[in-house]
Design a protein around this motif. Structure first.
Motif, PDB file in Angstrom:
ATOM      1  N   LEU A   1      -2.244  -6.885  -3.986  1.00 29.90           N
ATOM      2  CA  LEU A   1      -1.470  -5.781  -3.429  1.00 29.90           C
ATOM      3  C   LEU A   1      -0.314  -5.407  -4.346  1.00 29.90           C
ATOM      4  CD1 LEU A   1      -0.737  -3.821  -1.149  1.00 29.90           C
ATOM      5  CD2 LEU A   1       0.528  -5.683  -0.056  1.00 29.90           C
ATOM      6  N   LEU A   2       0.382  -6.404  -4.886  1.00 26.24           N
ATOM      7  CA  LEU A   2       1.511  -6.123  -5.776  1.00 26.24           C
ATOM      8  C   LEU A   2       1.045  -5.422  -7.054  1.00 26.24           C
ATOM      9  CD1 LEU A   2       3.500  -9.467  -5.379  1.00 26.24           C
ATOM     10  CD2 LEU A   2       3.816  -7.314  -4.163  1.00 26.24           C
ATOM     11  N   ASP A   3      -0.101  -5.827  -7.581  1.00 18.70           N
ATOM     12  CA  ASP A   3      -0.653  -5.163  -8.762  1.00 18.70           C
ATOM     13  C   ASP A   3      -0.948  -3.697  -8.463  1.00 18.70           C
ATOM     14  OD1 ASP A   3      -0.489  -7.475 -10.199  1.00 18.70           O
ATOM     15  OD2 ASP A   3      -2.608  -8.000 -10.032  1.00 18.70           O
ATOM     16  N   ARG A   4      -1.481  -3.434  -7.280  1.00 21.62           N
ATOM     17  CA  ARG A   4      -1.811  -2.061  -6.904  1.00 21.62           C
ATOM     18  C   ARG A   4      -0.547  -1.205  -6.802  1.00 21.62           C
ATOM     19  NH1 ARG A   4      -6.453   0.091  -4.655  1.00 21.62           N
ATOM     20  NH2 ARG A   4      -6.182   2.054  -3.517  1.00 21.62           N
TER      21      ARG A   4
ATOM     22  N   VAL B   1       7.102   7.334 -12.465  1.00 19.58           N
ATOM     23  CA  VAL B   1       7.367   6.919 -13.839  1.00 19.58           C
ATOM     24  C   VAL B   1       6.549   7.811 -14.771  1.00 19.58           C
ATOM     25  CG1 VAL B   1       7.949   4.517 -13.329  1.00 19.58           C
ATOM     26  CG2 VAL B   1       5.560   5.147 -13.615  1.00 19.58           C
ATOM     27  N   PRO B   2       6.975   7.965 -16.019  1.00 16.37           N
ATOM     28  CA  PRO B   2       6.280   8.881 -16.934  1.00 16.37           C
ATOM     29  C   PRO B   2       4.829   8.491 -17.214  1.00 16.37           C
ATOM     30  CG  PRO B   2       8.465   8.305 -17.774  1.00 16.37           C
ATOM     31  CD  PRO B   2       8.197   7.404 -16.615  1.00 16.37           C
ATOM     32  N   ASP B   3       4.530   7.192 -17.197  1.00 14.18           N
ATOM     33  CA  ASP B   3       3.197   6.745 -17.600  1.00 14.18           C
ATOM     34  C   ASP B   3       2.536   5.964 -16.469  1.00 14.18           C
ATOM     35  OD1 ASP B   3       1.002   6.358 -19.185  1.00 14.18           O
ATOM     36  OD2 ASP B   3       1.811   4.606 -20.209  1.00 14.18           O
ATOM     37  N   ALA B   4       2.484   6.577 -15.272  1.00 15.81           N
ATOM     38  CA  ALA B   4       1.915   5.895 -14.107  1.00 15.81           C
ATOM     39  C   ALA B   4       0.454   5.547 -14.359  1.00 15.81           C
ATOM     40  CB  ALA B   4       2.033   6.780 -12.868  1.00 15.81           C
ATOM     41  N   GLY B   5       0.059   4.355 -13.965  1.00 16.30           N
ATOM     42  CA  GLY B   5      -1.316   3.927 -14.125  1.00 16.30           C
ATOM     43  C   GLY B   5      -1.637   3.311 -15.464  1.00 16.30           C
ATOM     44  N   SER B   6      -0.656   3.084 -16.312  1.00 16.56           N
ATOM     45  CA  SER B   6      -0.900   2.511 -17.628  1.00 16.56           C
ATOM     46  C   SER B   6      -1.550   1.137 -17.521  1.00 16.56           C
ATOM     47  CB  SER B   6       0.425   2.379 -18.390  1.00 16.56           C
ATOM     48  OG  SER B   6       0.266   1.596 -19.554  1.00 16.56           O
ATOM     49  N   ILE B   7      -2.590   0.897 -18.314  1.00 13.16           N
ATOM     50  CA  ILE B   7      -3.279  -0.399 -18.286  1.00 13.16           C
ATOM     51  C   ILE B   7      -2.460  -1.476 -18.985  1.00 13.16           C
ATOM     52  CG2 ILE B   7      -5.540   0.680 -18.209  1.00 13.16           C
ATOM     53  CD1 ILE B   7      -5.852   0.021 -21.181  1.00 13.16           C
TER      54      ILE B   7
ATOM     55  N   ILE C   1       5.740   4.882  -0.936  1.00 12.55           N
ATOM     56  CA  ILE C   1       4.939   3.988  -1.776  1.00 12.55           C
ATOM     57  C   ILE C   1       3.530   3.855  -1.223  1.00 12.55           C
ATOM     58  CG2 ILE C   1       4.799   1.695  -2.800  1.00 12.55           C
ATOM     59  CD1 ILE C   1       7.188   3.367  -3.742  1.00 12.55           C
ATOM     60  N   LEU C   2       3.411   3.745   0.090  1.00 12.41           N
ATOM     61  CA  LEU C   2       2.081   3.651   0.712  1.00 12.41           C
ATOM     62  C   LEU C   2       1.263   4.905   0.443  1.00 12.41           C
ATOM     63  CD1 LEU C   2       2.668   1.840   4.095  1.00 12.41           C
ATOM     64  CD2 LEU C   2       0.674   1.538   2.652  1.00 12.41           C
ATOM     65  N   LEU C   3       1.912   6.074   0.492  1.00 10.39           N
ATOM     66  CA  LEU C   3       1.205   7.328   0.235  1.00 10.39           C
ATOM     67  C   LEU C   3       0.706   7.405  -1.202  1.00 10.39           C
ATOM     68  CD1 LEU C   3       2.306   8.067   3.011  1.00 10.39           C
ATOM     69  CD2 LEU C   3       3.028  10.274   2.088  1.00 10.39           C
ATOM     70  N   GLN C   4       1.414   6.755  -2.122  1.00  8.95           N
ATOM     71  CA  GLN C   4       1.007   6.779  -3.527  1.00  8.95           C
ATOM     72  C   GLN C   4      -0.137   5.804  -3.805  1.00  8.95           C
ATOM     73  OE1 GLN C   4       4.450   6.437  -6.276  1.00  8.95           O
ATOM     74  NE2 GLN C   4       5.706   7.124  -4.562  1.00  8.95           N
ATOM     75  N   ILE C   5      -0.082   4.613  -3.224  1.00 13.21           N
ATOM     76  CA  ILE C   5      -1.064   3.590  -3.588  1.00 13.21           C
ATOM     77  C   ILE C   5      -2.337   3.662  -2.744  1.00 13.21           C
ATOM     78  CG2 ILE C   5       0.774   2.096  -4.409  1.00 13.21           C
ATOM     79  CD1 ILE C   5       0.373   0.347  -1.974  1.00 13.21           C
ATOM     80  N   PHE C   6      -2.266   4.384  -1.601  1.00  9.08           N
ATOM     81  CA  PHE C   6      -3.459   4.614  -0.783  1.00  9.08           C
ATOM     82  C   PHE C   6      -3.561   6.117  -0.508  1.00  9.08           C
ATOM     83  CE2 PHE C   6      -2.160   0.240   0.362  1.00  9.08           C
ATOM     84  CZ  PHE C   6      -3.320  -0.435  -0.008  1.00  9.08           C
ATOM     85  N   PRO C   7      -3.944   6.918  -1.528  1.00  2.00           N
ATOM     86  CA  PRO C   7      -3.895   8.382  -1.416  1.00  2.00           C
ATOM     87  C   PRO C   7      -4.967   8.957  -0.490  1.00  2.00           C
ATOM     88  CG  PRO C   7      -4.918   7.734  -3.486  1.00  2.00           C
ATOM     89  CD  PRO C   7      -4.413   6.473  -2.857  1.00  2.00           C
ATOM     90  N   ASP C   8      -4.659  10.121   0.073  1.00  4.70           N
ATOM     91  CA  ASP C   8      -5.589  10.769   0.996  1.00  4.70           C
ATOM     92  C   ASP C   8      -6.882  11.189   0.306  1.00  4.70           C
ATOM     93  OD1 ASP C   8      -4.214  12.867  -0.478  1.00  4.70           O
ATOM     94  OD2 ASP C   8      -5.057  14.277   0.960  1.00  4.70           O
TER      95      ASP C   8
END
Length: 268
Positions: free
Chosen positions: A15-18, A26-32, A56-63
């Motif tokens: 969950l924390l990783d997600r 942030v400018p580079d969201a989702g960076s590996i 935060i919930l809306l971002q990590i579990f998008p519609d």
């Protein structure tokens, strides 16, 4: 460790990783490479998680992935911009077929939050008239996710001994520092259903239908609200309630989210 947010009462590394990978501010969201968060970004993320985990919930579990939340469009400080909904309480006086449709959607949302492909179990720590909302097309969503807790069914909770006593620099901003934490092991699948049967469904369905259907609905809601049965017993009561409600809803343009599909599909 120790953040007061219900979302992080029962954390797992998955969950924390997600959260970190999908944090959008942030400018580079989702960076590996996971090196895109500055110290300021980390503090902002921790503060947001402490004060209100809703954005935060809306971002990590998008519609767009099928989660029952409104679309997240952005935020600035304490201001969060998302798609508009009407609160469920606006529909307490709605026509019987509308009330039946919303009740069925509400039961379906709770079922999906308990059982989904990612093996996250969502539970409410509180529900009220503004927790759920309805889009203009009749589709019901979770309008306020700030009171949602998450348990990782795949990895389990990774609380360490004494963690509940630990206090970080944000913990006392919005809640009583002495408030007791609910044990992760004590939370059952019926937890959210019982609260909804106590607080929302009676107001939505009360006096809407003819006898003996109304009497059966009231009986099932009372059984669910008491929460005396085990998870299996509550699930059976909810399944019977859904069977009662399905024939009571209609298929017309008021329900744009499923019309005209409902004319040609047994799903609806």
């Amino acid at each position: 460790q120790g953040l007061s947010s219900p979302m992080l009462r029962c954390p797992s590394q998955r969950l924390l990783d997600r959260i970190v990978r999908r944090y959008a501010e942030v400018p580079d969201a989702g960076s590996i490479y996971m090196d895109h968060l500055t110290d300021r970004d980390k503090l902002r993320l921790l503060y947001t998680l402490s004060v209100n985990s809703h954005p935060i919930l809306l971002q990590i579990f998008p519609d767009v992935e099928g989660w029952p939340f409104p679309r997240y469009l952005g935020s600035c400080g304490r201001l969060v911009v998302s798609a508009s909904t009407r609160p469920l309480c606006d529909f307490y006086g709605a026509a019987p077929e509308v009330a039946a449709d919303l009740a069925l959607q509400l039961l379906a949302v709770l079922r999906s939050m308990g059982t989904n492909d990612l093996n996250y179990f969502f539970y409410f720590t509180h529900v009220d008239a503004g927790t759920f909302g309805v889009f203009s097309n009749g589709h019901l969503f979770i309008r306020d996710a700030s009171m949602l807790g998450i348990i990782d069914k795949e990895e389990g909770s990774q609380l360490i001994d004494g963690q509940q006593e630990y206090k970080d620099i944000f913990s006392c901003l919005t809640v009583d520092c002495q408030s007791a934490f609910v044990s992760c092991n004590s939370i059952r699948e019926k937890h959210s259903l019982v609260m909804v049967c106590q607080e929302l469904l009676p107001k939505l369905l009360k006096g809407k239908f003819l006898q003996p259907v109304q009497e059966k609905i009231d009986s099932f809601l009372q059984h669910c609200a008491n929460g005396l049965a085990d998870d299996q017993g509550i699930n059976e009561a909810v399944a019977k309630l859904a069977e009662l409600l399905k024939p009571l809803r209609s298929c017309d343009s008021r329900f744009a989210y499923r019309y005209p599909d409902c004319k040609y599909s047994d799903k609806y």
